[in-house]
Design an enzyme around this catalytic site. Structure first.
Site, PDB file in Angstrom:
ATOM      1  N   PHE A  93      89.690  -7.758 -20.807  1.00 42.96           N
ATOM      2  CA  PHE A  93      90.325  -7.007 -21.878  1.00 42.96           C
ATOM      3  C   PHE A  93      89.415  -5.962 -22.531  1.00 42.96           C
ATOM      4  CE2 PHE A  93      91.738 -11.590 -22.241  1.00 42.96           C
ATOM      5  CZ  PHE A  93      92.744 -11.454 -21.304  1.00 42.96           C
ATOM      6  N   CYS A  94      88.524  -5.364 -21.754  1.00 38.18           N
ATOM      7  CA  CYS A  94      87.578  -4.376 -22.283  1.00 38.18           C
ATOM      8  C   CYS A  94      86.817  -4.929 -23.478  1.00 38.18           C
ATOM      9  CB  CYS A  94      88.288  -3.080 -22.659  1.00 38.18           C
ATOM     10  SG  CYS A  94      88.861  -2.137 -21.228  1.00 38.18           S
ATOM     11  N   ALA A  95      86.525  -6.218 -23.427  1.00 38.15           N
ATOM     12  CA  ALA A  95      85.733  -6.887 -24.461  1.00 38.15           C
ATOM     13  C   ALA A  95      84.893  -7.966 -23.767  1.00 38.15           C
ATOM     14  CB  ALA A  95      86.628  -7.496 -25.530  1.00 38.15           C
TER      15      ALA A  95
END
Length: 458
Positions: free
Chosen positions: A380-382
Protein backbone atom coordinates in the site's frame (compact mmCIF):
# COMPACT_ATOMS: atom_id res chain seq x y z
CA UNK A 1 -12.96 -8.26 -19.10
CA UNK A 2 -16.24 -6.94 -20.46
CA UNK A 3 -18.61 -4.97 -18.30
CA UNK A 4 -22.28 -4.12 -18.54
CA UNK A 5 -24.75 -2.17 -16.46
CA UNK A 6 -27.62 -3.52 -14.40
CA UNK A 7 -30.82 -1.68 -13.65
CA UNK A 8 -31.07 -3.03 -10.11
CA UNK A 9 -30.62 -0.33 -7.51
CA UNK A 10 -27.65 -1.25 -5.33
CA UNK A 11 -27.34 2.13 -3.67
CA UNK A 12 -29.66 1.54 -0.72
CA UNK A 13 -28.23 3.27 2.35
CA UNK A 14 -25.38 4.84 0.34
CA UNK A 15 -25.83 8.56 1.04
CA UNK A 16 -23.96 9.79 -2.05
CA UNK A 17 -24.49 7.91 -5.35
CA UNK A 18 -21.33 7.15 -7.32
CA UNK A 19 -20.57 6.17 -10.90
CA UNK A 20 -20.22 2.43 -11.43
CA UNK A 21 -22.78 1.50 -8.80
CA UNK A 22 -24.67 -0.65 -11.30
CA UNK A 23 -21.73 -2.14 -13.21
CA UNK A 24 -21.76 -5.92 -13.37
CA UNK A 25 -18.71 -8.14 -13.84
CA UNK A 26 -18.37 -11.80 -14.81
CA UNK A 27 -17.39 -14.46 -12.27
CA UNK A 28 -15.02 -17.31 -13.12
CA UNK A 29 -17.58 -19.68 -11.64
CA UNK A 30 -20.26 -18.44 -14.07
CA UNK A 31 -22.76 -15.64 -14.19
CA UNK A 32 -22.38 -11.99 -13.33
CA UNK A 33 -22.67 -9.91 -10.19
CA UNK A 34 -22.82 -6.22 -9.38
CA UNK A 35 -19.25 -5.08 -8.76
CA UNK A 36 -18.43 -4.27 -5.14
CA UNK A 37 -15.85 -1.48 -5.26
CA UNK A 38 -14.05 -1.72 -1.91
CA UNK A 39 -10.79 -0.02 -2.82
CA UNK A 40 -11.72 3.58 -2.03
CA UNK A 41 -8.39 4.22 -0.30
CA UNK A 42 -6.62 3.85 -3.66
CA UNK A 43 -9.13 5.80 -5.78
CA UNK A 44 -12.72 6.48 -4.87
CA UNK A 45 -15.31 6.35 -7.65
CA UNK A 46 -16.59 9.67 -8.93
CA UNK A 47 -19.68 11.01 -7.27
CA UNK A 48 -22.65 11.16 -9.63
CA UNK A 49 -22.93 14.81 -8.62
CA UNK A 50 -19.33 15.46 -9.69
CA UNK A 51 -19.82 13.71 -13.01
CA UNK A 52 -23.02 15.65 -13.70
CA UNK A 53 -21.35 18.98 -12.87
CA UNK A 54 -18.36 18.22 -15.08
CA UNK A 55 -20.61 17.09 -17.94
CA UNK A 56 -22.66 20.28 -17.67
CA UNK A 57 -19.52 22.43 -17.81
CA UNK A 58 -17.66 20.49 -20.51
CA UNK A 59 -19.26 22.27 -23.54
CA UNK A 60 -18.14 25.59 -22.03
CA UNK A 61 -14.53 24.53 -21.47
CA UNK A 62 -12.01 27.20 -22.33
CA UNK A 63 -8.51 28.43 -21.53
CA UNK A 64 -7.97 29.85 -18.06
CA UNK A 65 -6.45 33.30 -17.31
CA UNK A 66 -5.50 33.83 -20.92
CA UNK A 67 -8.46 34.65 -23.12
CA UNK A 68 -10.84 37.53 -23.73
CA UNK A 69 -13.55 35.25 -25.09
CA UNK A 70 -16.69 34.36 -23.16
CA UNK A 71 -15.74 30.70 -22.57
CA UNK A 72 -12.29 31.67 -21.34
CA UNK A 73 -13.76 34.20 -18.92
CA UNK A 74 -16.35 31.69 -17.73
CA UNK A 75 -13.65 29.03 -17.20
CA UNK A 76 -11.46 31.50 -15.32
CA UNK A 77 -14.34 32.40 -13.00
CA UNK A 78 -15.07 28.71 -12.49
CA UNK A 79 -11.42 28.01 -11.68
CA UNK A 80 -11.04 30.84 -9.18
CA UNK A 81 -14.43 30.20 -7.57
CA UNK A 82 -13.33 26.59 -7.12
CA UNK A 83 -10.34 27.89 -5.20
CA UNK A 84 -12.71 29.75 -2.87
CA UNK A 85 -14.87 26.65 -2.44
CA UNK A 86 -11.86 24.55 -1.44
CA UNK A 87 -10.70 27.24 0.99
CA UNK A 88 -14.14 27.21 2.62
CA UNK A 89 -14.18 23.38 2.71
CA UNK A 90 -10.84 23.41 4.55
CA UNK A 91 -11.79 26.37 6.77
CA UNK A 92 -8.61 28.19 5.76
CA UNK A 93 -7.34 31.26 7.56
CA UNK A 94 -7.21 34.72 6.07
CA UNK A 95 -4.04 34.95 4.00
CA UNK A 96 -3.76 31.20 3.35
CA UNK A 97 -3.18 30.14 -0.24
CA UNK A 98 -4.89 27.29 -2.09
CA UNK A 99 -2.57 25.90 -4.75
CA UNK A 100 -3.90 23.37 -7.24
CA UNK A 101 -1.59 20.45 -8.04
CA UNK A 102 -1.90 17.01 -9.60
CA UNK A 103 -2.24 14.98 -6.38
CA UNK A 104 -1.22 14.67 -2.73
CA UNK A 105 2.17 13.43 -3.88
CA UNK A 106 2.59 16.47 -6.10
CA UNK A 107 1.45 18.79 -3.30
CA UNK A 108 3.98 17.46 -0.82
CA UNK A 109 6.78 17.53 -3.39
CA UNK A 110 5.83 21.14 -4.07
CA UNK A 111 6.07 21.96 -0.37
CA UNK A 112 9.41 20.13 -0.17
CA UNK A 113 10.69 22.37 -2.96
CA UNK A 114 9.80 25.49 -0.94
CA UNK A 115 11.60 24.54 2.30
CA UNK A 116 13.95 27.23 3.61
CA UNK A 117 17.65 26.46 3.73
CA UNK A 118 18.73 24.19 6.59
CA UNK A 119 15.16 23.13 7.27
CA UNK A 120 14.83 19.99 9.40
CA UNK A 121 11.98 17.62 8.61
CA UNK A 122 10.39 15.17 11.06
CA UNK A 123 8.25 12.35 9.69
CA UNK A 124 7.00 9.08 11.14
CA UNK A 125 7.96 5.85 9.39
CA UNK A 126 4.25 5.08 9.27
CA UNK A 127 3.59 7.60 6.50
CA UNK A 128 2.49 6.84 2.97
CA UNK A 129 5.43 7.17 0.57
CA UNK A 130 3.90 10.42 -0.72
CA UNK A 131 4.71 12.05 2.61
CA UNK A 132 7.68 9.87 3.55
CA UNK A 133 9.91 10.43 0.52
CA UNK A 134 9.76 14.02 -0.84
CA UNK A 135 12.19 15.51 1.70
CA UNK A 136 15.41 14.28 0.11
CA UNK A 137 16.99 17.75 0.02
CA UNK A 138 16.40 18.40 3.73
CA UNK A 139 17.81 16.98 6.93
CA UNK A 140 15.22 14.33 7.75
CA UNK A 141 14.55 12.56 11.03
CA UNK A 142 12.44 9.43 10.62
CA UNK A 143 10.47 8.64 13.77
CA UNK A 144 9.63 5.08 14.85
CA UNK A 145 6.05 3.87 14.63
CA UNK A 146 4.13 4.81 17.79
CA UNK A 147 1.75 2.35 19.42
CA UNK A 148 -0.70 4.93 20.74
CA UNK A 149 -1.71 8.50 19.93
CA UNK A 150 -0.10 9.65 23.16
CA UNK A 151 3.15 7.93 22.24
CA UNK A 152 3.06 9.66 18.86
CA UNK A 153 2.95 13.07 20.54
CA UNK A 154 5.63 12.14 23.06
CA UNK A 155 7.89 10.78 20.32
CA UNK A 156 7.56 13.99 18.32
CA UNK A 157 8.18 16.18 21.36
CA UNK A 158 11.40 14.33 22.20
CA UNK A 159 12.62 14.56 18.62
CA UNK A 160 11.90 18.28 18.38
CA UNK A 161 13.55 18.94 21.74
CA UNK A 162 16.71 17.29 20.42
CA UNK A 163 16.91 19.26 17.17
CA UNK A 164 20.21 20.41 15.81
CA UNK A 165 21.25 23.88 16.93
CA UNK A 166 22.28 26.22 14.13
CA UNK A 167 25.61 28.02 13.90
CA UNK A 168 23.97 31.15 15.29
CA UNK A 169 23.09 29.25 18.46
CA UNK A 170 19.35 28.91 17.84
CA UNK A 171 17.07 26.56 15.99
CA UNK A 172 16.55 26.84 12.26
CA UNK A 173 13.28 26.15 10.44
CA UNK A 174 11.59 22.78 10.95
CA UNK A 175 8.65 20.96 9.44
CA UNK A 176 6.63 18.04 10.77
CA UNK A 177 4.73 15.89 8.26
CA UNK A 178 1.94 13.66 9.54
CA UNK A 179 -1.04 11.79 8.18
CA UNK A 180 -4.58 12.45 9.33
CA UNK A 181 -5.75 8.87 8.82
CA UNK A 182 -3.55 5.91 7.97
CA UNK A 183 -3.96 4.49 4.49
CA UNK A 184 -3.16 1.05 5.96
CA UNK A 185 -5.07 0.83 9.24
CA UNK A 186 -7.54 3.69 8.81
CA UNK A 187 -6.68 4.89 12.31
CA UNK A 188 -7.03 8.59 13.07
CA UNK A 189 -3.90 10.40 14.22
CA UNK A 190 -3.87 13.07 16.96
CA UNK A 191 -3.32 15.91 14.50
CA UNK A 192 -4.33 18.76 16.80
CA UNK A 193 -1.99 17.54 19.57
CA UNK A 194 0.86 16.99 17.13
CA UNK A 195 0.36 20.48 15.74
CA UNK A 196 0.50 21.93 19.26
CA UNK A 197 3.73 20.02 19.95
CA UNK A 198 5.26 21.24 16.69
CA UNK A 199 4.39 24.86 17.30
CA UNK A 200 5.57 24.71 20.92
CA UNK A 201 9.03 23.82 19.58
CA UNK A 202 9.04 26.41 16.80
CA UNK A 203 8.24 23.96 13.99
CA UNK A 204 5.55 23.97 11.33
CA UNK A 205 3.34 21.06 10.37
CA UNK A 206 1.80 19.77 7.16
CA UNK A 207 -1.16 17.40 7.22
CA UNK A 208 -1.47 14.63 4.65
CA UNK A 209 -5.28 14.54 4.49
CA UNK A 210 -5.58 12.19 1.52
CA UNK A 211 -7.38 9.57 3.61
CA UNK A 212 -8.98 11.98 6.07
CA UNK A 213 -10.72 14.57 3.90
CA UNK A 214 -13.10 12.09 2.18
CA UNK A 215 -14.32 10.81 5.56
CA UNK A 216 -14.10 13.60 8.15
CA UNK A 217 -14.22 17.40 8.12
CA UNK A 218 -10.77 19.00 7.91
CA UNK A 219 -10.39 22.47 9.40
CA UNK A 220 -7.00 24.10 8.93
CA UNK A 221 -8.03 26.66 11.54
CA UNK A 222 -9.27 24.20 14.18
CA UNK A 223 -6.48 21.65 13.75
CA UNK A 224 -3.99 24.55 13.65
CA UNK A 225 -1.90 22.98 10.89
CA UNK A 226 0.23 25.12 8.63
CA UNK A 227 -0.60 23.24 5.43
CA UNK A 228 -2.91 20.49 4.29
CA UNK A 229 -2.58 18.32 1.18
CA UNK A 230 -5.10 15.99 -0.45
CA UNK A 231 -6.04 14.42 -3.79
CA UNK A 232 -9.18 14.74 -5.86
CA UNK A 233 -9.15 11.07 -6.84
CA UNK A 234 -9.63 10.01 -3.21
CA UNK A 235 -12.31 12.68 -2.68
CA UNK A 236 -14.69 11.22 -5.30
CA UNK A 237 -13.23 13.51 -8.00
CA UNK A 238 -10.84 11.36 -10.09
CA UNK A 239 -9.90 13.98 -12.67
CA UNK A 240 -6.19 14.43 -11.97
CA UNK A 241 -6.07 17.30 -9.53
CA UNK A 242 -4.90 17.89 -5.97
CA UNK A 243 -4.57 20.63 -3.37
CA UNK A 244 -1.90 22.21 -1.19
CA UNK A 245 -3.45 24.81 1.10
CA UNK A 246 -1.96 26.84 3.91
CA UNK A 247 0.51 29.55 4.84
CA UNK A 248 1.74 31.67 1.97
CA UNK A 249 5.18 32.85 3.12
CA UNK A 250 7.30 29.80 2.24
CA UNK A 251 5.36 29.40 -1.03
CA UNK A 252 5.79 33.07 -1.90
CA UNK A 253 9.51 33.16 -1.12
CA UNK A 254 10.48 29.98 -2.97
CA UNK A 255 11.33 29.64 -6.63
CA UNK A 256 8.34 28.47 -8.68
CA UNK A 257 7.78 24.73 -8.56
CA UNK A 258 7.56 24.80 -12.36
CA UNK A 259 8.91 27.64 -14.47
CA UNK A 260 6.66 28.75 -17.29
CA UNK A 261 3.63 30.68 -18.39
CA UNK A 262 1.14 31.54 -15.69
CA UNK A 263 3.78 31.57 -12.95
CA UNK A 264 5.51 34.61 -14.44
CA UNK A 265 4.16 38.14 -14.10
CA UNK A 266 6.77 39.86 -16.29
CA UNK A 267 9.64 38.59 -18.46
CA UNK A 268 12.12 40.93 -20.14
CA UNK A 269 15.40 40.65 -22.06
CA UNK A 270 18.58 41.94 -20.50
CA UNK A 271 21.31 43.78 -22.37
CA UNK A 272 23.61 40.79 -21.81
CA UNK A 273 21.20 38.58 -23.76
CA UNK A 274 19.59 36.85 -20.78
CA UNK A 275 16.12 37.31 -19.32
CA UNK A 276 14.78 38.78 -16.10
CA UNK A 277 11.65 37.24 -14.60
CA UNK A 278 9.22 38.66 -12.10
CA UNK A 279 7.17 35.81 -10.60
CA UNK A 280 3.66 36.00 -9.21
CA UNK A 281 3.35 36.02 -5.42
CA UNK A 282 -0.12 34.44 -5.45
CA UNK A 283 -0.92 30.75 -5.85
CA UNK A 284 -0.27 31.19 -9.59
CA UNK A 285 3.45 31.20 -8.74
CA UNK A 286 3.30 27.40 -8.46
CA UNK A 287 0.63 26.71 -11.09
CA UNK A 288 2.61 27.19 -14.30
CA UNK A 289 1.09 25.95 -17.53
CA UNK A 290 -2.53 25.56 -18.54
CA UNK A 291 -4.33 24.42 -15.39
CA UNK A 292 -6.55 21.37 -15.11
CA UNK A 293 -9.76 23.34 -14.83
CA UNK A 294 -11.97 20.24 -15.04
CA UNK A 295 -10.00 18.51 -12.29
CA UNK A 296 -10.16 21.62 -10.12
CA UNK A 297 -13.89 22.06 -10.71
CA UNK A 298 -14.49 18.40 -9.87
CA UNK A 299 -12.76 18.84 -6.50
CA UNK A 300 -14.93 21.88 -5.75
CA UNK A 301 -18.02 19.91 -6.73
CA UNK A 302 -17.05 17.06 -4.40
CA UNK A 303 -16.37 19.51 -1.57
CA UNK A 304 -19.85 20.95 -1.99
CA UNK A 305 -21.48 17.52 -2.15
CA UNK A 306 -19.79 16.31 1.04
CA UNK A 307 -20.60 19.54 2.86
CA UNK A 308 -24.24 19.45 1.82
CA UNK A 309 -24.59 15.78 2.79
CA UNK A 310 -23.27 16.65 6.24
CA UNK A 311 -20.20 15.03 7.74
CA UNK A 312 -22.09 14.09 10.91
CA UNK A 313 -24.39 11.92 8.82
CA UNK A 314 -21.57 10.55 6.67
CA UNK A 315 -19.34 9.69 9.66
CA UNK A 316 -22.18 7.94 11.52
CA UNK A 317 -23.14 5.90 8.47
CA UNK A 318 -19.51 4.96 7.74
CA UNK A 319 -19.05 3.84 11.34
CA UNK A 320 -21.90 1.39 10.76
CA UNK A 321 -19.98 -0.07 7.80
CA UNK A 322 -16.75 -0.20 9.83
CA UNK A 323 -18.53 -2.04 12.66
CA UNK A 324 -20.04 -4.50 10.19
CA UNK A 325 -16.68 -5.37 8.63
CA UNK A 326 -14.77 -5.56 11.91
CA UNK A 327 -17.44 -7.72 13.56
CA UNK A 328 -17.46 -10.06 10.57
CA UNK A 329 -13.68 -10.40 10.46
CA UNK A 330 -13.57 -10.98 14.24
CA UNK A 331 -15.67 -14.11 13.75
CA UNK A 332 -12.95 -15.69 11.59
CA UNK A 333 -10.07 -16.85 13.84
CA UNK A 334 -7.66 -17.08 10.91
CA UNK A 335 -7.96 -13.35 10.20
CA UNK A 336 -5.72 -10.80 11.92
CA UNK A 337 -6.61 -7.13 11.49
CA UNK A 338 -3.60 -4.81 11.44
CA UNK A 339 -3.51 -1.96 13.92
CA UNK A 340 -1.06 0.44 15.52
CA UNK A 341 -3.30 1.95 18.18
CA UNK A 342 -5.53 -0.99 19.12
CA UNK A 343 -9.10 -2.13 18.53
CA UNK A 344 -10.71 0.87 20.21
CA UNK A 345 -8.89 3.49 18.13
CA UNK A 346 -11.19 5.70 16.02
CA UNK A 347 -10.74 5.11 12.32
CA UNK A 348 -12.08 5.76 8.83
CA UNK A 349 -13.29 3.09 6.44
CA UNK A 350 -9.87 1.55 5.74
CA UNK A 351 -9.07 -1.88 7.20
CA UNK A 352 -6.08 -4.11 6.42
CA UNK A 353 -5.68 -7.71 7.45
CA UNK A 354 -3.89 -10.99 6.79
CA UNK A 355 -5.32 -14.50 6.66
CA UNK A 356 -3.45 -17.42 8.16
CA UNK A 357 -2.51 -19.98 5.49
CA UNK A 358 -3.27 -17.63 2.60
CA UNK A 359 -1.07 -15.56 0.34
CA UNK A 360 -2.74 -12.16 0.34
CA UNK A 361 -2.54 -11.79 -3.44
CA UNK A 362 -4.26 -15.17 -3.81
CA UNK A 363 -7.00 -14.15 -1.38
CA UNK A 364 -7.62 -10.82 -3.12
CA UNK A 365 -7.71 -12.55 -6.51
CA UNK A 366 -10.33 -15.00 -5.26
CA UNK A 367 -12.46 -12.19 -3.85
CA UNK A 368 -12.45 -10.57 -7.27
CA UNK A 369 -12.80 -13.58 -9.54
CA UNK A 370 -15.32 -15.55 -7.46
CA UNK A 371 -17.30 -12.81 -5.70
CA UNK A 372 -16.91 -9.66 -7.81
CA UNK A 373 -15.27 -7.76 -4.95
CA UNK A 374 -12.42 -5.34 -5.61
CA UNK A 375 -9.93 -4.89 -2.76
CA UNK A 376 -6.22 -4.07 -2.61
CA UNK A 377 -3.31 -6.34 -1.67
CA UNK A 378 0.34 -5.49 -1.17
CA UNK A 379 2.22 -2.96 0.92
CA UNK A 380 0.00 0.00 0.00
CA UNK A 381 2.88 2.42 -0.68
CA UNK A 382 3.63 2.31 3.05
CA UNK A 383 6.31 -0.38 3.15
CA UNK A 384 7.92 0.45 6.52
CA UNK A 385 4.53 0.57 8.25
CA UNK A 386 3.25 -2.73 6.85
CA UNK A 387 6.53 -4.44 7.72
CA UNK A 388 6.22 -3.10 11.26
CA UNK A 389 2.63 -4.31 11.54
CA UNK A 390 3.54 -7.76 10.20
CA UNK A 391 6.59 -7.98 12.45
CA UNK A 392 8.93 -8.62 9.53
CA UNK A 393 12.08 -6.97 8.27
CA UNK A 394 12.62 -6.37 4.54
CA UNK A 395 14.37 -9.72 4.09
CA UNK A 396 11.74 -11.99 5.65
CA UNK A 397 8.45 -13.37 4.41
CA UNK A 398 5.24 -12.12 5.89
CA UNK A 399 2.99 -14.44 7.85
CA UNK A 400 0.41 -14.10 5.10
CA UNK A 401 2.44 -16.32 2.78
CA UNK A 402 0.70 -19.66 2.36
CA UNK A 403 3.00 -22.59 3.32
CA UNK A 404 2.06 -24.51 0.19
CA UNK A 405 2.51 -21.55 -2.17
CA UNK A 406 4.86 -21.91 -5.10
CA UNK A 407 8.14 -19.95 -5.19
CA UNK A 408 7.45 -16.33 -5.84
CA UNK A 409 3.97 -16.49 -4.36
CA UNK A 410 5.14 -16.17 -0.76
CA UNK A 411 5.40 -12.48 -0.21
CA UNK A 412 5.22 -9.85 2.46
CA UNK A 413 1.85 -8.25 1.86
CA UNK A 414 -1.60 -7.75 3.29
CA UNK A 415 -5.20 -7.24 2.13
CA UNK A 416 -6.97 -3.89 2.40
CA UNK A 417 -10.69 -3.24 2.21
CA UNK A 418 -11.84 0.39 2.04
CA UNK A 419 -15.16 2.12 1.53
CA UNK A 420 -16.98 5.41 1.93
CA UNK A 421 -20.02 7.52 1.21
CA UNK A 422 -20.92 5.64 -1.97
CA UNK A 423 -20.75 2.12 -0.50
CA UNK A 424 -24.05 0.26 -0.07
CA UNK A 425 -24.53 -2.15 2.83
CA UNK A 426 -24.71 -5.09 0.45
CA UNK A 427 -21.10 -4.64 -0.64
CA UNK A 428 -19.63 -4.93 2.82
CA UNK A 429 -22.00 -7.74 3.74
CA UNK A 430 -20.96 -9.67 0.62
CA UNK A 431 -17.32 -9.07 1.53
CA UNK A 432 -17.74 -10.47 5.05
CA UNK A 433 -19.56 -13.52 3.67
CA UNK A 434 -16.86 -14.07 1.05
CA UNK A 435 -14.06 -13.94 3.63
CA UNK A 436 -15.87 -16.46 5.79
CA UNK A 437 -16.48 -18.84 2.86
CA UNK A 438 -12.96 -18.62 1.44
CA UNK A 439 -11.39 -19.38 4.81
CA UNK A 440 -13.82 -22.22 5.51
CA UNK A 441 -14.09 -23.82 2.07
CA UNK A 442 -11.07 -22.56 0.12
CA UNK A 443 -11.09 -21.11 -3.36
CA UNK A 444 -13.35 -22.69 -5.96
CA UNK A 445 -10.90 -21.96 -8.78
CA UNK A 446 -7.24 -22.55 -9.52
CA UNK A 447 -4.88 -19.57 -9.62
CA UNK A 448 -1.42 -18.93 -10.99
CA UNK A 449 1.21 -16.20 -10.82
CA UNK A 450 1.51 -13.91 -13.83
CA UNK A 451 3.84 -10.89 -13.83
CA UNK A 452 3.96 -11.03 -10.06
CA UNK A 453 0.17 -11.09 -9.67
CA UNK A 454 -2.10 -13.94 -8.70
CA UNK A 455 -4.69 -14.48 -11.45
CA UNK A 456 -7.28 -17.16 -12.27
CA UNK A 457 -5.85 -20.05 -14.24
CA UNK A 458 -7.57 -20.33 -17.60
Amino acid sequence: MSVSTAAADQTVCAPLPVLGRDVTVPLVTGGEVTYAALDYAASAPALQRVWDDVAAYAPYYGSVHRGAGYLSQLSTDLFENSRKTVAEFLDCREGDQVVFTRSTTDSLNLLAATLPADCQVFVFETEHHASLLPWKDAQVTYLNAPRSPRQAVETLERALAGRTVSIEGGYGPALVCVTGASNVTGELWPVRELAAAAHAHGARIVLDAAQLAPHHPVSVRDLDVDWVAFSGHKLYAPFGSGVLAGRSDWLREAEPYLAGGGASRKVSRRTDGGVDVEWHESAARHEAGSPNVIGVYSIASACKALTEAGFDTLVAREQHLIDTVRAGLAEVPEVRVLSLFGDDAPRVGVISFVVEGWNSSHFAAALSAEYGIGVRDGLFCAHPLVRTLLGSDPQTQGECGAPEAAPGEKSLNAIRVSFGAGTPDEHVERFVTAVRELVRDGAKWQYRTEDGRCVPAV
